[in-house]
Motif scaffolding. Structure first.
Motif, PDB file in Angstrom:
ATOM      1  N   ARG A   1      -3.765  14.386  -3.542  1.00 14.03           N
ATOM      2  CA  ARG A   1      -3.616  14.579  -2.089  1.00 14.03           C
ATOM      3  C   ARG A   1      -3.626  16.070  -1.754  1.00 14.03           C
ATOM      4  O   ARG A   1      -4.234  16.498  -0.770  1.00 14.03           O
TER       5      ARG A   1
ATOM      6  N   ILE B   1       0.844  -1.206   0.000  1.00 13.53           N
ATOM      7  CA  ILE B   1       0.000   0.000   0.000  1.00 13.53           C
ATOM      8  C   ILE B   1       0.877   1.254   0.000  1.00 13.53           C
ATOM      9  O   ILE B   1       0.619   2.220  -0.722  1.00 13.53           O
TER      10      ILE B   1
ATOM     11  N   CYS C   1       0.197   3.473  -3.139  1.00 13.56           N
ATOM     12  CA  CYS C   1      -0.462   4.751  -2.858  1.00 13.56           C
ATOM     13  C   CYS C   1       0.529   5.912  -2.879  1.00 13.56           C
ATOM     14  O   CYS C   1       0.142   7.060  -2.916  1.00 13.56           O
TER      15      CYS C   1
ATOM     16  N   GLU D   1      -5.767   4.086  12.331  1.00 13.86           N
ATOM     17  CA  GLU D   1      -5.151   3.131  11.409  1.00 13.86           C
ATOM     18  C   GLU D   1      -4.907   1.804  12.120  1.00 13.86           C
ATOM     19  O   GLU D   1      -4.243   1.770  13.153  1.00 13.86           O
ATOM     20  N   PRO D   2      -5.434   0.694  11.558  1.00 14.06           N
ATOM     21  CA  PRO D   2      -5.212  -0.607  12.211  1.00 14.06           C
ATOM     22  C   PRO D   2      -3.810  -1.168  12.043  1.00 14.06           C
ATOM     23  O   PRO D   2      -3.351  -1.941  12.892  1.00 14.06           O
TER      24      PRO D   2
ATOM     25  N   ASP E   1      -9.744   1.645  14.367  1.00  9.55           N
ATOM     26  CA  ASP E   1     -10.846   1.178  13.533  1.00  9.55           C
ATOM     27  C   ASP E   1     -11.858   2.300  13.300  1.00  9.55           C
ATOM     28  O   ASP E   1     -12.449   2.807  14.258  1.00  9.55           O
ATOM     29  N   GLY E   2     -12.035   2.638  12.023  1.00 16.41           N
ATOM     30  CA  GLY E   2     -12.996   3.686  11.678  1.00 16.41           C
ATOM     31  C   GLY E   2     -14.427   3.336  12.052  1.00 16.41           C
ATOM     32  O   GLY E   2     -15.285   4.214  12.123  1.00 16.41           O
TER      33      GLY E   2
ATOM     34  N   THR F   1     -12.193  -0.165   1.835  1.00 15.43           N
ATOM     35  CA  THR F   1     -11.665  -1.287   2.628  1.00 15.43           C
ATOM     36  C   THR F   1     -12.398  -1.497   3.955  1.00 15.43           C
ATOM     37  O   THR F   1     -12.437  -2.622   4.455  1.00 15.43           O
TER      38      THR F   1
ATOM     39  N   THR G   1      -8.705   9.049   2.477  1.00 16.08           N
ATOM     40  CA  THR G   1      -8.182   8.910   1.113  1.00 16.08           C
ATOM     41  C   THR G   1      -7.990   7.426   0.796  1.00 16.08           C
ATOM     42  O   THR G   1      -7.222   6.740   1.458  1.00 16.08           O
ATOM     43  N   TRP G   2      -8.748   6.943  -0.167  1.00 11.96           N
ATOM     44  CA  TRP G   2      -8.685   5.555  -0.645  1.00 11.96           C
ATOM     45  C   TRP G   2      -8.813   4.557   0.511  1.00 11.96           C
ATOM     46  O   TRP G   2      -8.090   3.556   0.559  1.00 11.96           O
ATOM     47  N   THR G   3      -9.724   4.819   1.414  1.00 11.48           N
ATOM     48  CA  THR G   3      -9.929   3.974   2.598  1.00 11.48           C
ATOM     49  C   THR G   3     -11.351   3.414   2.663  1.00 11.48           C
ATOM     50  O   THR G   3     -11.569   2.311   3.150  1.00 11.48           O
TER      51      THR G   3
ATOM     52  N   LEU H   1       0.898   9.157   4.039  1.00 13.26           N
ATOM     53  CA  LEU H   1       1.231   9.805   2.769  1.00 13.26           C
ATOM     54  C   LEU H   1       0.560  11.169   2.605  1.00 13.26           C
ATOM     55  O   LEU H   1       0.976  11.965   1.759  1.00 13.26           O
TER      56      LEU H   1
ATOM     57  N   GLY I   1      -7.993   5.770   8.278  1.00 14.47           N
ATOM     58  CA  GLY I   1      -7.150   5.001   7.366  1.00 14.47           C
ATOM     59  C   GLY I   1      -5.891   5.776   7.031  1.00 14.47           C
ATOM     60  O   GLY I   1      -5.560   6.007   5.865  1.00 14.47           O
TER      61      GLY I   1
ATOM     62  N   GLY J   1      -2.870   4.978   7.065  1.00 16.11           N
ATOM     63  CA  GLY J   1      -1.878   4.237   6.278  1.00 16.11           C
ATOM     64  C   GLY J   1      -0.471   4.555   6.736  1.00 16.11           C
ATOM     65  O   GLY J   1      -0.157   4.538   7.929  1.00 16.11           O
TER      66      GLY J   1
HETATM   67  C1  SAM Z   1      -5.508   1.740   0.363  1.00 11.30           C
HETATM   68  S1  SAM Z   1      -4.992   2.127   1.962  1.00 11.30           S
HETATM   69  C2  SAM Z   1      -4.952   3.918   1.946  1.00 11.30           C
HETATM   70  C3  SAM Z   1      -4.035   4.487   2.981  1.00 11.30           C
HETATM   71  C4  SAM Z   1      -3.961   6.008   3.049  1.00 11.30           C
HETATM   72  N1  SAM Z   1      -5.244   6.591   3.379  1.00 11.30           N
HETATM   73  C5  SAM Z   1      -3.398   6.605   1.795  1.00 11.30           C
HETATM   74  O1  SAM Z   1      -4.053   7.397   1.145  1.00 11.30           O
HETATM   75  O2  SAM Z   1      -2.244   6.294   1.472  1.00 11.30           O
HETATM   76  C6  SAM Z   1      -6.400   1.752   3.014  1.00 11.30           C
HETATM   77  C7  SAM Z   1      -6.080   1.939   4.462  1.00 11.30           C
HETATM   78  O3  SAM Z   1      -7.248   1.690   5.249  1.00 11.30           O
HETATM   79  C8  SAM Z   1      -6.839   1.033   6.414  1.00 11.30           C
HETATM   80  N2  SAM Z   1      -8.005   0.363   7.033  1.00 11.30           N
HETATM   81  C9  SAM Z   1      -8.449  -0.890   6.802  1.00 11.30           C
HETATM   82  N3  SAM Z   1      -9.511  -1.155   7.591  1.00 11.30           N
HETATM   83  C10 SAM Z   1      -9.734  -0.046   8.330  1.00 11.30           C
HETATM   84  C11 SAM Z   1     -10.677   0.285   9.340  1.00 11.30           C
HETATM   85  N4  SAM Z   1     -11.625  -0.575   9.729  1.00 11.30           N
HETATM   86  N5  SAM Z   1     -10.591   1.505   9.909  1.00 11.30           N
HETATM   87  C12 SAM Z   1      -9.647   2.388   9.516  1.00 11.30           C
HETATM   88  N6  SAM Z   1      -8.735   2.138   8.543  1.00 11.30           N
HETATM   89  C13 SAM Z   1      -8.778   0.933   7.973  1.00 11.30           C
HETATM   90  C14 SAM Z   1      -5.759   0.083   5.936  1.00 11.30           C
HETATM   91  O4  SAM Z   1      -4.960  -0.426   6.985  1.00 11.30           O
HETATM   92  C15 SAM Z   1      -5.001   0.984   4.969  1.00 11.30           C
HETATM   93  O5  SAM Z   1      -3.991   1.704   5.613  1.00 11.30           O
END
Ligand code: SAM
Length: 205
Positions: A26, A13, A17, A62-63, A88-89, A110, A105-107, A46, A41, A43
């Protein structure tokens, strides 16, 4: 999460990303953040170089422990205080009405129960607070959508539960947000099935 989720996926990631083509997006999405911010999220941090001076503090949710570790250099280079404050969101450890703005962003692709997470973001945002977002989701074109439906099961397995077909603007509206800015486009430098982005801002009334 297991070895792959804990030790491999956060690095993938961070690289995927971290592509240069995402930088202008961004910058656009972070423009409009102000005051106390919750980033869902986080991450590998970034977005940190793009936080504007109007941000006073960031609570990072962020997990992935490794994501947080990979953020260290970016955090050291920033003058804005950022604290890892949740995992956890879907269950945010904050009082109601704690934040001025939120960032994702891109979260949203997931998070398993996105409806629950959006409810949580609304709960912790002050009334009138804005969620800034850039997210990939269901493409505007039928041909791309067909591929998204075909590839989604593989995408979910390889990328930690990442969905390709979520209709992010509709889900934001269903959660009670008022979208005040929305740009829908295909991101440069990525296959269309993962590049159908929605970027904008949504107010929590
Ligand atoms: C594709 S990555 C994007 C990371 C970052 N936002 C970026 O733009 O680079 C998705 C992120 O969501 C996080 N994520 C997964 N499940 C989540 C949850 N339940 N709550 C919060 N974040 C979570 C992942 O660990 C990961 O870091």
């Amino acid at each position: 999460m297991g070895f792959y989720g804990d030790h491999v996926l956060p690095r993938i990631i961070n690289a995927a990303c971290g592509m240069k083509t995402a930088a202008p997006l961004r910058e656009r999405v972070c423009d409009g953040l102000e005051g106390e911010v919750v980033e869902i999220g986080f991450g590998s941090g970034l977005n940190v170089p793009f936080y504007p001076d109007s941000v006073t503090r960031v609570a990072a949710v962020e997990p992935a422990d490794l994501g947080w570790k990979l953020a260290a250099k970016r955090l050291r280079a920033s003058s804005i205080p950022v604290q890892r404050s949740g995992l956890d969101g879907q269950s945010l450890p904050f009082e109601d009405d704690s934040f001025d703005t939120a960032l994702s962003t891109w979260t949203m692709c997931t998070i398993p129960d996105l409806e629950q997470a959006l409810g949580e973001i609304r709960r912790v945002l002050k009334s009138g607070g804005t969620l800034r977002f850039v997210e990939h989701g269901l493409a505007p074109d039928e041909g791309v959508r067909r591929w998204q439906h075909r590839l989604e099961p593989i995408q979910k397995r390889v990328f930690g539960g990442c969905h390709l077909t979520r209709q992010i603007p509709d889900l934001l509206r269903d959660a009670g947000f008022e979208i005040t800015e929305l740009d829908v486009f295909y991101e440069d430098g990525a296959p269309k099935f993962v590049a159908a982005d929605s970027l904008g801002g949504a107010i929590s009334p």
